[in-house]
Design a protein around this motif. Structure first.
Motif, PDB file in Angstrom:
ATOM      1  N   ASP A 109       0.883  -1.246   0.006  1.00  0.00           N
ATOM      2  CA  ASP A 109       0.115   0.055   0.030  1.00  0.00           C
ATOM      3  C   ASP A 109       0.872   1.147  -0.002  1.00  0.00           C
ATOM      4  OD1 ASP A 109      -2.405  -1.526  -0.141  1.00  0.00           O
ATOM      5  OD2 ASP A 109      -2.629  -1.302   2.099  1.00  0.00           O
ATOM      6  N   ILE A 110       1.974   1.069   0.470  1.00  0.00           N
ATOM      7  CA  ILE A 110       2.871   2.446   0.745  1.00  0.00           C
ATOM      8  C   ILE A 110       3.412   2.659  -0.908  1.00  0.00           C
ATOM      9  CG2 ILE A 110       5.069   3.251   1.504  1.00  0.00           C
ATOM     10  CD1 ILE A 110       4.586   1.573   4.206  1.00  0.00           C
ATOM     11  N   ASP A 111       3.904   1.478  -1.464  1.00  0.00           N
ATOM     12  CA  ASP A 111       4.191   1.950  -2.797  1.00  0.00           C
ATOM     13  C   ASP A 111       3.283   2.228  -3.673  1.00  0.00           C
ATOM     14  OD1 ASP A 111       6.897   1.328  -2.314  1.00  0.00           O
ATOM     15  OD2 ASP A 111       6.509  -1.056  -2.527  1.00  0.00           O
ATOM     16  N   THR A 112       1.875   1.744  -3.344  1.00  0.00           N
ATOM     17  CA  THR A 112       0.675   2.164  -4.457  1.00  0.00           C
ATOM     18  C   THR A 112       0.646   3.808  -4.000  1.00  0.00           C
ATOM     19  OG1 THR A 112      -0.120   0.073  -4.301  1.00  0.00           O
ATOM     20  CG2 THR A 112      -1.619   1.907  -4.578  1.00  0.00           C
ATOM     21  N   GLN A 113       0.740   4.117  -2.544  1.00  0.00           N
ATOM     22  CA  GLN A 113       0.531   5.460  -2.281  1.00  0.00           C
ATOM     23  C   GLN A 113       1.524   6.232  -3.001  1.00  0.00           C
ATOM     24  OE1 GLN A 113       2.104   7.079   1.577  1.00  0.00           O
ATOM     25  NE2 GLN A 113      -0.293   6.746   1.993  1.00  0.00           N
ATOM     26  N   ARG A 114       2.513   6.015  -3.129  1.00  0.00           N
ATOM     27  CA  ARG A 114       3.946   6.742  -3.727  1.00  0.00           C
ATOM     28  C   ARG A 114       3.505   6.897  -5.130  1.00  0.00           C
ATOM     29  NH1 ARG A 114       8.821   3.630  -3.422  1.00  0.00           N
ATOM     30  NH2 ARG A 114       9.996   5.590  -4.031  1.00  0.00           N
ATOM     31  N   ARG A 115       3.129   5.759  -5.911  1.00  0.00           N
ATOM     32  CA  ARG A 115       2.880   5.783  -7.376  1.00  0.00           C
ATOM     33  C   ARG A 115       1.741   6.940  -7.322  1.00  0.00           C
ATOM     34  NH1 ARG A 115       2.474   1.016  -7.739  1.00  0.00           N
ATOM     35  NH2 ARG A 115       0.077   0.606  -7.640  1.00  0.00           N
TER      36      ARG A 115
END
Length: 351
Positions: free
Chosen positions: A64-70
């Motif tokens: 979810d953190i990487d999705t948020q960054r993206r």
């Protein structure tokens, strides 16, 4: 005639942020570009993009953190060409004016900043947010360290208050896979740092990889780290491990052998090297290194369980390994080992 430039800045910020800022940027209008390039606009745009991420509960896994960054950070970066827009001023402005958004995306900001080496701004995010580095039982920290396995990263985590022992005990960070990668890359400084934070490293398991892939200084560190614990690994133990493992580096073997004292262990080590000669291209070089040690000639010829070294080797002779073993037999003969019961074919090869 009405133009957008006549709109108050706050209204124009909302118009651009809620549409497609990249299109506005591409127009090249100096006023609009200056507006998009302002800290206030970036804060407003990030807040708009972060809808759906405002509640910390929305982040349920590391992905979810990487999705948020993206979805939140990458669109802004795509306009400016780098993450340099995530400055200290931006962090202060976002945390002051959009605290819910700031706390929701704090870990995404931290990861982005650290992967770009911006430790100071990442520290500022931690100071001003409710973010916890030990989230997901250490998986977040593991992800950071796997992507940036650097001393400064570990030091930054320590300064930021991370409890390394507690995290290690959860089993998801600094696990065997991660430590093995460091051993195989000879990252002794990283292992030494963890040991300095109180971590008890799995020395015996790591040593199996260290013998074949690391430098002597890492082997030295591992055995010193094991010192004082129950069932600690001795240099004699390590010499026998090094002889058994065909992948042991020659320089590591020489170093380990130099740390041992003359004893019957040398006889076992020499015999082991000879018996593994077909699998280890450096076996004879290791044998010669062992033979060159002071008093080695006296010890490597000792009988083992009533058998001379030559008798033990001849028991293991096959058509496949005879060529590999014969150089060792020649050396044993030169050192005075009896040739009794030696097959005639071996005698012929060793003349």
């Amino acid at each position: 005639m009405f133009t957008l430039n006549r709109l108050p800045s706050p209204a124009l910020v909302r118009v651009i942020a809620y549409s497609d800022p990249a299109t506005w940027w591409a127009l090249g209008d100096s006023y609009i570009c200056a507006l998009i390039n302002s800290t206030s606009f970036r804060c407003g745009w990030v807040s708009h993009l972060a809808k759906g991420f405002r509640a910390p509960a929305a982040i349920t896994c590391i992905e979810d953190i990487d999705t948020q960054r993206r979805k939140v950070l990458d669109p802004v970066t795509s306009i400016f060409g780098s993450e340099a827009w995530i400055s200290g001023n931006f962090v202060r402005a976002l945390s002051a004016n959009y605290p819910a958004t700031f706390n929701a995306i704090a870990l995404g900001l931290v990861k982005t900043l650290l992967l770009n080496g911006d430790r100071n701004t990442a520290a500022l995010v931690i100071q001003r947010s409710h973010a916890r580095l030990d989230i997901f039982d250490g998986r977040f920290v593991r992800d950071l360290v796997v992507q940036r396995p650097e001393m400064w990263m570990l030091q930054w985590l320590a300064v930021s208050g991370l409890d390394f022992e507690e995290l290690y005990s959860r089993g998801h960070c600094f696990d065997m896979s991660q430590l093995t990668d460091w051993v195989m890359a000879s990252r002794v400084e990283l292992l030494r740092f963890l040991a300095g934070r109180g971590l008890r490293l799995p020395v015996r398991s790591l040593m199996e990889y260290a013998l074949g892939h690391s430098q002597p200084d890492l082997v030295e560190f591992l055995i010193s780290h094991d010192s004082g614990y129950a069932h600690e690994l001795s240099w004699n133990d390590l010499l026998l491990m090094a002889c058994t493992e065909a992948s042991t580096r020659l320089d590591v073997f020489v170093y380990v052998a130099s740390k041992t004292e003359p004893s019957i262990v040398w006889a076992f080590a020499a015999a082991c090297l000879a018996s593994h000669a077909m699998a280890d291209d450096c076996a004879y070089k290791k044998f010669m290194a062992l033979r060159s040690l002071p008093n080695a000639a006296e010890w490597i010829v000792k009988p083992i369980r009533g058998q001379t070294p030559i008798e033990r080797l001849c028991e293991r002779l096959t058509y496949e390994n005879i060529v590999h073993i014969s150089p060792f037999i020649r050396d044993y003969i030169a050192l005075g080992v009896s040739t009794a019961n030696m097959p005639s074919i071996v005698s012929a090869l060793c003349q």
